[in-house]
Design an enzyme around this catalytic site. Structure first.
Site, PDB file in Angstrom:
ATOM      1  N   THR A 188     -12.211 -16.477   9.397  1.00 19.60           N
ATOM      2  CA  THR A 188     -12.767 -15.281   9.328  1.00 19.60           C
ATOM      3  C   THR A 188     -11.816 -13.888  10.407  1.00 19.60           C
ATOM      4  O   THR A 188     -12.197 -12.949   9.987  1.00 19.60           O
ATOM      5  CB  THR A 188     -14.325 -14.829   9.146  1.00 19.60           C
ATOM      6  N   THR A 191      -9.387 -11.153   9.445  1.00 21.31           N
ATOM      7  CA  THR A 191     -10.676 -10.493   8.312  1.00 21.31           C
ATOM      8  C   THR A 191     -10.771  -9.392   9.221  1.00 21.31           C
ATOM      9  O   THR A 191     -11.225  -8.311   8.299  1.00 21.31           O
ATOM     10  CB  THR A 191     -11.254 -11.399   6.921  1.00 21.31           C
ATOM     11  N   LYS A 223     -20.247 -15.237   8.544  1.00 17.38           N
ATOM     12  CA  LYS A 223     -19.699 -14.688   8.640  1.00 17.38           C
ATOM     13  C   LYS A 223     -19.252 -12.928   9.482  1.00 17.38           C
ATOM     14  O   LYS A 223     -19.502 -12.342   9.526  1.00 17.38           O
ATOM     15  CB  LYS A 223     -19.161 -15.288   9.470  1.00 17.38           C
ATOM     16  N   CYS A 391      17.222  -7.370 -24.000  1.00 12.72           N
ATOM     17  CA  CYS A 391      18.372  -6.814 -23.732  1.00 12.72           C
ATOM     18  C   CYS A 391      20.217  -7.587 -23.170  1.00 12.72           C
ATOM     19  O   CYS A 391      20.237  -7.236 -23.826  1.00 12.72           O
ATOM     20  CB  CYS A 391      17.821  -6.281 -22.115  1.00 12.72           C
ATOM     21  N   HIS A 520      13.269  -5.214 -24.372  1.00 13.67           N
ATOM     22  CA  HIS A 520      12.345  -5.437 -23.905  1.00 13.67           C
ATOM     23  C   HIS A 520      10.511  -6.268 -24.489  1.00 13.67           C
ATOM     24  O   HIS A 520       9.535  -5.118 -24.263  1.00 13.67           O
ATOM     25  CB  HIS A 520      12.099  -4.950 -22.380  1.00 13.67           C
ATOM     26  N   GLU A 522       8.887  -7.910 -23.656  1.00 15.39           N
ATOM     27  CA  GLU A 522       7.785  -9.283 -23.286  1.00 15.39           C
ATOM     28  C   GLU A 522       7.100  -7.805 -22.412  1.00 15.39           C
ATOM     29  O   GLU A 522       6.118  -7.896 -21.762  1.00 15.39           O
ATOM     30  CB  GLU A 522       8.468  -9.845 -22.068  1.00 15.39           C
TER      31      GLU A 522
HETATM   32  N1  GLN Z   1      22.681  -3.618 -17.313  1.00 12.60           N
HETATM   33  C1  GLN Z   1      23.005  -4.123 -18.923  1.00 12.60           C
HETATM   34  C2  GLN Z   1      22.398  -1.958 -19.863  1.00 12.60           C
HETATM   35  O1  GLN Z   1      22.633  -1.852 -18.393  1.00 12.60           O
HETATM   36  C3  GLN Z   1      21.562  -4.360 -19.642  1.00 12.60           C
HETATM   37  C4  GLN Z   1      20.112  -4.237 -18.973  1.00 12.60           C
HETATM   38  C5  GLN Z   1      19.014  -5.334 -19.090  1.00 12.60           C
HETATM   39  O2  GLN Z   1      19.830  -6.285 -19.686  1.00 12.60           O
HETATM   40  N2  GLN Z   1      17.805  -4.383 -19.134  1.00 12.60           N
HETATM   41  O3  GLN Z   1      22.883  -2.066 -20.393  1.00 12.60           O
END
Ligand code: GLN
Length: 544
Positions: A188, A191, A223, A391, A520, A522
């Site tokens: 501990t 910490t 502690k 992308c 993107h 994601e």
């Molecule tokens: N390099 C590429 C662009 O600028 C793709 C970018 C990326 O994949 N985020 O368009």
């Protein structure tokens, strides 16, 4: 009046402070409160956009186009909420604002000083985020570790805010308790030092989240309580766990939510983490399941090797999006890192792609690994392996198709060769100006743009609607001059940005799943609401 909760790190970084913050948010949300979260990054960079992902991890992008720290991604996923520029503070942003104000004579001719003007700007920003979100709780995660020179001004801001609103500010220290091999006992002391350091900054933590390999035992809790000057019930045990999504449930085992509410004299307005618990149950079941339930996804990238270590941080949102979709179908995701460079050195090795249920080629910048990725895409196209391009992954899919199907042998992107004869992928005129003037920071095509989906496409099957909005981060685009040739040979322009006619999604006919997107997806996947494209991709993969 909103309640402010500051979260700082002790002993070392990388112990899951971001996930801890996101989890606290989820817990308070589940008790019926409105929550927002702010990430403070103490670096000078105005945003994360100019940093190499190997160094800093993924650059996350919000709807309003901020290139920020990956923790904002964790907040969005745990809170199931879209965040914005107000949720992200850096030293660069703070100083830039103060200097601009000084240049505009907005300090009435007085001397502008680091203290209190910098902490005041920080407080101003935190309060503004609170106001805009109308949240009951504002979580503020201070990056780095206490005792670092870099984050002392932010701790100072936290201290000053508490002075202004003594009843509305709470401090949480997320600290690490090592178990050194040669001792075999949880220590501990580090910490304790971290708390002393915080004390020197005028801050006493109210709660300590104790990260360690295993749960804390009673002697350790005692502690910490005695030496760190806090109630034993406010020492929250946070052992390593398999899935980050278990963290809120684990915190609740030590009643973290209740302890926080008690501090503020509040009571819960709703009950528990029902949906979340259901999710965690699925994750546990799936993770323990056998071979038949596995989905093997290969990611062909380049941002994961540093020395002898494999880092996955650069692709964290993609990994999470794959997991969300797999769990939706009660499948166990298995992710494999495939090095694009390898396919350049040994083109035959690309055959290994047949071993996977599906392949993703993610985003990226610059020349390195390009030809290897193109090789991988060609293999997926010809061998009907489910393929999702993100992308840069889309740009390369278009280049591959132009070269190998349309016979445009010199097809490339002006990113790789600025004087390209066949610039299948090229910059928009306004981007040319920016590049010429070397104005790189925060100038890409960033954030949410509309996309219109074509009927009878895989994308439409996935989204189930015609109008969607997705987040971008790129400079280069499919060159519309080549659209006709590509279409003639069977490429489908499945998504178009209606404002500028830019191609956002391409697909191929006669392939179980060949979809590549300029944006993107994601970034918008949530554990309880997987992204439609990832969902469809995983569905097809699981049928393979
Ligand atoms: N390099 C590429 C662009 O600028 C793709 C970018 C990326 O994949 N985020 O368009």
């Amino acid at each position: 009046m909103p309640k402010y909760i500051f979260i700082a790190g002790g002993v070392m970084s990388g112990i899951g402070k971001g996930v801890a913050t996101a989890s606290i948010g989820r817990i308070l949300q589940s008790k019926g409160f409105k929550v927002t979260a702010i990430k403070i990054d103490p670096y000078i960079n105005v945003d994360a956009g100019t940093m190499n992902p190997l160094e800093h991890g993924e650059v996350f992008v919000t709807d309003d186009g901020v290139e920020c720290d990956q923790d904002i991604g964790n907040y969005e996923r745990f809170l199931d909420q879209d965040l914005s520029t107000h949720n992200y503070i850096t030293t660069g942003r703070v100083y830039q604002a103060v200097i601009n104000r000084e240049r505009n004579l907005e300090y009435d001719g007085r001397c502008v000083e680091v203290v209190p003007d910098i902490p005041n700007e920080v407080i101003f920003r935190i309060k503004k985020a609170a106001q805009r979100s109308m949240a009951d709780f504002v979580l503020v995660e201070i990056g780095g570790t206490v005792g670092e020179y870099q984050n002392s001004l932010f701790l100072e801001a936290a201290r000053m805010l508490k002075l202004q609103h003594p009843k509305d500010v709470l401090f949480i220290l997320v600290s690490y308790l090592p178990i050194p091999n040669m001792i075999g006992e949880m220590k501990t002391k580090p910490t304790q030092y971290a708390v002393r350091t915080l004390n020197m900054a005028g801050i006493q933590p109210d709660i300590i989240i104790a990260r360690s390999e295993v749960p804390l035992d009673e002697p350790r809790k005692n502690k910490i309580s005695i030496f760190c000057n806090i109630d034993k019930r406010d020492v929250i045990s946070a052992p390593d766990i398999k899935s980050i999504y278990e963290v809120p449930i684990n915190f609740e085992k030590d009643n973290l939510g209740k302890r926080i509410l008690k501090r503020f004299g509040m009571s819960p307005k709703a009950k528990d983490l029902k949906e979340w618990r259901r999710l965690v149950k699925v994750i546990r079941n799936v993770e323990g399941s056998g071979y038949s339930k596995r989905i093997k996804i290969g990611i062909v990238g380049k941002y994961f090797k540093t020395g002898r270590f494999t880092l996955m941080d650069s692709y964290i949102s993609i990994i999470e999006a794959i997991k969300h979709a797999c769990w939706y179908y009660k499948k166990k995701p298995e992710i494999f890192w495939l090095s694009a460079g390898q396919y350049e050195k040994d083109p035959q090795s690309v055959k290994e792609l047949s071993n996977y249920s599906g392949i993703i080629v993610p985003g990226g910048f610059g020349n390195r690994g390009i030809e290897g990725k193109i090789r991988a895409i060609e293999f997926c196209r010809e061998n009907k392996i489910p393929f999702l391009g993100l992308c840069l992954g889309m740009q390369l899919a278009v280049i591959e198709f132009a070269r190998n199907v349309c016979g445009i042998k010199k097809a490339t992107s002006t990113e790789f060769s600025p004087k390209a004869k066949e610039p299948i992928i090229d910059v928009m005129p306004e981007q040319k100006v920016l590049l010429k003037e070397k104005r790189y920071g925060g100038t890409m095509r960033l954030g949410a743009y509309r996309c219109k989906i074509k009927a009878h496409t895989i994308s439409f099957r996935a989204y189930g609607r015609y109008n969607v909005s997705e987040r971008h981060r790129h400079r280069y685009e499919l060159n519309n001059r080549y659209k006709k040739v590509l279409e003639k040979k069977g490429m489908i322009m499945a998504g178009i940005n209606p404002e500028r006619g830019l191609v956002e999604i391409i697909e191929l006919k006669n392939h179980p799943f060949f979809v590549a997107v300029q944006f993107h997806p994601e970034f918008k996947s949530r554990p309880l609401r997987p992204h439609p494209l990832f969902k469809e991709f995983i569905k097809v993969c699981s049928e393979k």
